[in-house]
Design a protein around this motif. Structure first.
Motif, PDB file in Angstrom:
ATOM      1  N   ARG A   1       5.907   7.934   8.875  1.00  0.00           N
ATOM      2  CA  ARG A   1       5.916   7.024  10.016  1.00  0.00           C
ATOM      3  C   ARG A   1       7.165   7.337  10.837  1.00  0.00           C
ATOM      4  NH1 ARG A   1       1.821   6.759   7.821  1.00  0.00           N
ATOM      5  NH2 ARG A   1       0.590   4.937   7.148  1.00  0.00           N
TER       6      ARG A   1
ATOM      7  N   THR B   1       2.398  -0.072  13.342  1.00  0.00           N
ATOM      8  CA  THR B   1       3.469  -0.083  12.346  1.00  0.00           C
ATOM      9  C   THR B   1       4.654  -0.859  12.888  1.00  0.00           C
ATOM     10  OG1 THR B   1       2.784   2.108  11.546  1.00  0.00           O
ATOM     11  CG2 THR B   1       4.974   1.352  10.925  1.00  0.00           C
TER      12      THR B   1
ATOM     13  N   TRP C   1       4.151  -0.797   3.608  1.00  0.00           N
ATOM     14  CA  TRP C   1       3.778   0.602   3.366  1.00  0.00           C
ATOM     15  C   TRP C   1       4.905   1.393   2.715  1.00  0.00           C
ATOM     16  CZ3 TRP C   1       5.832   5.151   5.517  1.00  0.00           C
ATOM     17  CH2 TRP C   1       5.100   6.318   5.258  1.00  0.00           C
ATOM     18  N   GLY C   2       6.157   1.043   2.991  1.00  0.00           N
ATOM     19  CA  GLY C   2       7.280   1.770   2.420  1.00  0.00           C
ATOM     20  C   GLY C   2       8.573   0.995   2.591  1.00  0.00           C
TER      21      GLY C   2
ATOM     22  N   ASP D   1      -0.001  13.481   1.035  1.00  0.00           N
ATOM     23  CA  ASP D   1      -0.923  12.351   0.905  1.00  0.00           C
ATOM     24  C   ASP D   1      -0.265  11.026   1.266  1.00  0.00           C
ATOM     25  OD1 ASP D   1      -2.851  14.101   0.080  1.00  0.00           O
ATOM     26  OD2 ASP D   1      -2.592  13.689  -2.066  1.00  0.00           O
ATOM     27  N   LEU D   2       1.062  10.966   1.201  1.00  0.00           N
ATOM     28  CA  LEU D   2       1.766   9.729   1.520  1.00  0.00           C
ATOM     29  C   LEU D   2       1.911   9.536   3.019  1.00  0.00           C
ATOM     30  CD1 LEU D   2       4.622   9.803  -1.155  1.00  0.00           C
ATOM     31  CD2 LEU D   2       2.419   8.627  -1.281  1.00  0.00           C
ATOM     32  N   GLY D   3       1.855  10.624   3.790  1.00  0.00           N
ATOM     33  CA  GLY D   3       2.019  10.528   5.230  1.00  0.00           C
ATOM     34  C   GLY D   3       3.456  10.236   5.609  1.00  0.00           C
TER      35      GLY D   3
ATOM     36  N   THR E   1       0.838  -1.190   0.000  1.00  0.00           N
ATOM     37  CA  THR E   1       0.000   0.000   0.000  1.00  0.00           C
ATOM     38  C   THR E   1       0.877   1.245   0.000  1.00  0.00           C
ATOM     39  OG1 THR E   1      -1.869   1.065   1.147  1.00  0.00           O
ATOM     40  CG2 THR E   1      -0.138   0.155   2.531  1.00  0.00           C
ATOM     41  N   GLY E   2       0.265   2.401  -0.161  1.00  0.00           N
ATOM     42  CA  GLY E   2       0.957   3.677  -0.014  1.00  0.00           C
ATOM     43  C   GLY E   2       2.188   3.823  -0.887  1.00  0.00           C
ATOM     44  N   PRO E   3       3.248   4.428  -0.333  1.00  0.00           N
ATOM     45  CA  PRO E   3       4.469   4.657  -1.112  1.00  0.00           C
ATOM     46  C   PRO E   3       5.091   3.377  -1.643  1.00  0.00           C
ATOM     47  CG  PRO E   3       4.506   5.905   0.937  1.00  0.00           C
ATOM     48  CD  PRO E   3       3.334   4.993   1.025  1.00  0.00           C
TER      49      PRO E   3
ATOM     50  N   ASP F   1       2.344  -1.706   7.790  1.00  0.00           N
ATOM     51  CA  ASP F   1       1.211  -1.089   8.473  1.00  0.00           C
ATOM     52  C   ASP F   1       0.062  -2.068   8.642  1.00  0.00           C
ATOM     53  OD1 ASP F   1       2.040   1.442   9.086  1.00  0.00           O
ATOM     54  OD2 ASP F   1       0.704   2.467   7.696  1.00  0.00           O
TER      55      ASP F   1
ATOM     56  N   ARG G   1      -3.805  -1.294   9.516  1.00  0.00           N
ATOM     57  CA  ARG G   1      -4.704  -0.168   9.739  1.00  0.00           C
ATOM     58  C   ARG G   1      -5.768  -0.454  10.790  1.00  0.00           C
ATOM     59  NH1 ARG G   1      -2.024   3.634   9.114  1.00  0.00           N
ATOM     60  NH2 ARG G   1      -3.871   4.964   9.075  1.00  0.00           N
TER      61      ARG G   1
END
Length: 344
Positions: free
Chosen positions: A256, A124, A155-156, A252-254, A80-82, A144, A146
């Motif tokens: 951690r 996380t 997530w990254g 938008d990526l947030g 997900t995400g980045p 992550d 959620r």
């Protein structure tokens, strides 16, 4: 490529205290016993190391199964995400250029895991990969969850900077607490501010107002080398050319952030950056045949022009020291991926 040094983790102690109730007889009356003092909460990871390794194996299996650009949509099951955006870009470039160096090794063999201690969600966790190859830097992966009913997803991730030392973390069975993006009290600057300041420094390098707060690093040196390769070619001055590179936080990526054993934090977040090369001389055109393979692929069949703009997706890992420390903020890992090229 040399191994990334990982410093030994510190062991935190947990102290439990209880007070026994006592009855005191005074003047023929019995005093009420004092209320027991509640035990100090036990700090412990909410995921075991064995569970984490099963999660990593499941994620790695999905990555291996969907390791071509044509199958990249299947990655959504465990990414997900980045991480998802970067992996899709990597697969596209690896397939189009035939260069496997674009494809990050995300195998599940790890040398260390950093587990969450926070009881609620989202949660996380972090995994530091065992060196997959002496020529390849190990990856730092962020996972992550959620909600309680959702699976952990990647997530990254970043490739660790060769020679960089990761900060120490608590023992895995104790877990490590998340740090809020706006926590500027316990750190030399908040995670959100550190990420924003790094984007500024990456854009302006030594001229940036906050450059002195950061150690020099591999990504900044790479950007300087790229600029030199663009502006150092014969005839550059006669073209009246200009070169610029600008990075900004992608909200938008947030981000951690996790507490380190020395009171600092490891901060990970996404940036987008743009490199622009423009020729000022009338009739001058950028020689697209001389571009790196990745830029050629992304440029496609666009006509040559006097301007070339390349957009990148960046993901960085920063160590932010504890408040009061004299240490500088340090880049410990990054991923820098071109995602779009336009001319004109």
């Amino acid at each position: 490529m040399p191994r990334s040094a990982v410093r030994p983790r510190s062991r935190a102690g947990v102290c439990l205290a209880t007070v026994a109730a006592a009855a005191v007889l005074l003047a023929g009356c019995t005093a009420e016993p004092p209320a027991p003092v509640p035990e100090a909460p036990v700090v412990a990871a909410v995921v075991s190391e064995a569970q984490e390794r099963k999660i990593l194996a499941s994620v790695a299996a999905v990555v291996v199964e969907h390791d071509e650009a044509s199958a990249a949509e299947g990655l959504r099951a465990r990414m997900t995400g980045p991480a998802l955006a970067m992996r899709q870009a990597e697969l596209r470039l690896a397939g189009a250029t035939g260069d496997e160096r674009w494809r990050t090794d995300l195998s599940a063999q790890t040398q260390q895991v950093v587990l969450p201690s926070d009881q609620g969600w989202p949660r996380t966790s972090y995994a530091i990969q065992a060196q997959p190859d002496t020529r390849v830097a190990p990856a730092l992966m962020v996972l992550d969850q959620r909600s309680a009913r959702e699976q952990y997803r990647l997530w990254g991730y970043v490739s660790l900077v060769p020679g960089a030392s990761l900060p120490p973390f608590a023992e895995s069975e104790l877990g490590s607490a998340a740090v809020t993006p706006d926590d500027g009290t316990s750190l030399v600057r908040s995670p959100a501010q550190a990420l924003a300041d790094y984007a500024e420094v990456l854009s302006e390098d030594a001229a940036a107002a906050n450059a002195g707060a950061f150690d020099d690093d591999r990504l900044r040196q790479t950007m300087r080398d790229v600029e030199a390769s663009q502006t150092g070619v014969p005839g550059w001055r006669t073209t009246e050319g200009t070169y610029s590179f600008a990075a900004r936080v992608e909200p938008d990526l947030g981000l951690r952030a996790v507490r380190t054993a020395d009171g600092g934090a490891l901060v990970l977040g996404g940036l987008t950056s743009t490199q622009t090369v423009a020729l000022g001389q009338e009739g001058a055109e950028i020689e697209t045949d001389a571009l790196p393979a990745a830029q050629k692929v992304l440029l496609g069949d666009q006509e040559p022009a006097d301007r070339l703009r390349t957009r990148y997706r960046d993901f960085v890992a920063l160590y932010v020291p504890a408040a009061g420390s004299e240490r500088k903020i340090t880049l410990v890992g990054f991923r820098h991926i071109p995602i779009d090229v336009s001319s004109g």
